[in-house]
Design a protein around this motif. Structure first.
Motif: not given
Length: 255
Positions: A1-21
């Motif tokens: 299990m990997r834990i990531n921190v997005f320091f701002t919400p805008a980083e979510i859109l830039q992340s290749p790791e984002q997934t609805t799961n």
């Protein structure tokens, strides 16, 4: 299990790791996610999170029995029933009430997460409960956990990052083998350097709250794991587009 921190919400859109799961823990520790937790603790049945004041006001017109709450620049907005003060809501009986909430950063961050993903509202106030549930859900799915800092006006905020660091310690307490992204390791280091009880009044978000005479709110915002309720987004309301948060009672979480 990997834990990531997005320091701002805008980083979510830039992340290749984002997934609805994945499981997303959204933090706006001063004050939205703390306030949401307190509202549910005080008996509110649902919190309707708005992206902006206009969406919130439209929802109030459609559903006048709901309490319209929120702030901009730490102050309640004109025409709203209440602001975004956890100390105020802590003293109220909200049994059976439905709340509409629009805040400068926190409610927007909830909307910024991938549509359909599991979204939990996290804070120091429910730290153990929210991390326990997030870990349970991610383990069952074989997915990862993303901690989303709401930030301030689109920029990095130390208060949310320090809270992220605390939540990471809670997660590591449950599983020492977790894989931490570099962002997660950075959050841990910043938390160690900024213990809330000693530095809370130095945080920019805290300064605004103090300036408008709501310093009592900070006591609730840095209270550690006093609630076993986890606010969870259960759906999006069709008529308004508001996200609906309800209480998940994590009875085995509070130590």
């Amino acid at each position: 299990m990997r834990i990531n921190v997005f320091f701002t919400p805008a980083e979510i859109l830039q992340s290749p790791e984002q997934t609805t799961n994945d499981v997303y823990i959204v933090i706006d520790v001063i004050r939205a996610t703390t306030t949401i937790n307190v509202m549910l603790d005080r008996g509110a049945t649902k919190i309707f999170a708005a992206q902006d004041p206009e969406q919130a006001r439209t929802a109030k017109e459609l559903f006048p029995d709901r309490l319209l709450c929120g702030e901009r620049n730490a102050l309640p907005m004109p025409g709203f029933d209440y602001g975004n003060s956890p100390s105020q809501f802590f003293k109220m009986n909200l049994s059976g009430r439905e709340m509409i909430l629009s805040t400068s950063n926190g409610t927007r961050a909830l909307h910024a997460c991938p549509e359909g993903a599991t979204r939990l509202a996290g804070s120091f106030y429910n730290a153990h409960a929210v991390t326990s549930l997030a870990y349970q859900l991610a383990s069952e799915r074989g997915s990862n956990i993303a901690i989303v800092c709401s930030g301030k006006s689109g920029y990095f905020a130390l208060d949310d990052t320090a809270c992220a660091g605390h939540l990471l310690f809670e997660l590591l307490h449950q599983d020492r083998e977790l894989e931490l992204a570099e962002s997660a390791m950075a959050a841990i280091m910043l938390y160690k350097q900024n213990p809330p009880a000693e530095t809370v009044e130095q945080w920019e978000a805290s300064s605004e709250v103090i300036e408008v005479g709501l310093a009592e709110d900070l006591k609730y915002c840095i209270s550690m794991s006093v609630s076993n309720i986890v606010p969870i987004v259960t759906s999006e309301e069709t008529q308004t587009g508001l996200l609906i948060l309800e209480a998940y009672q994590n009875d085995h979480a509070v130590r």
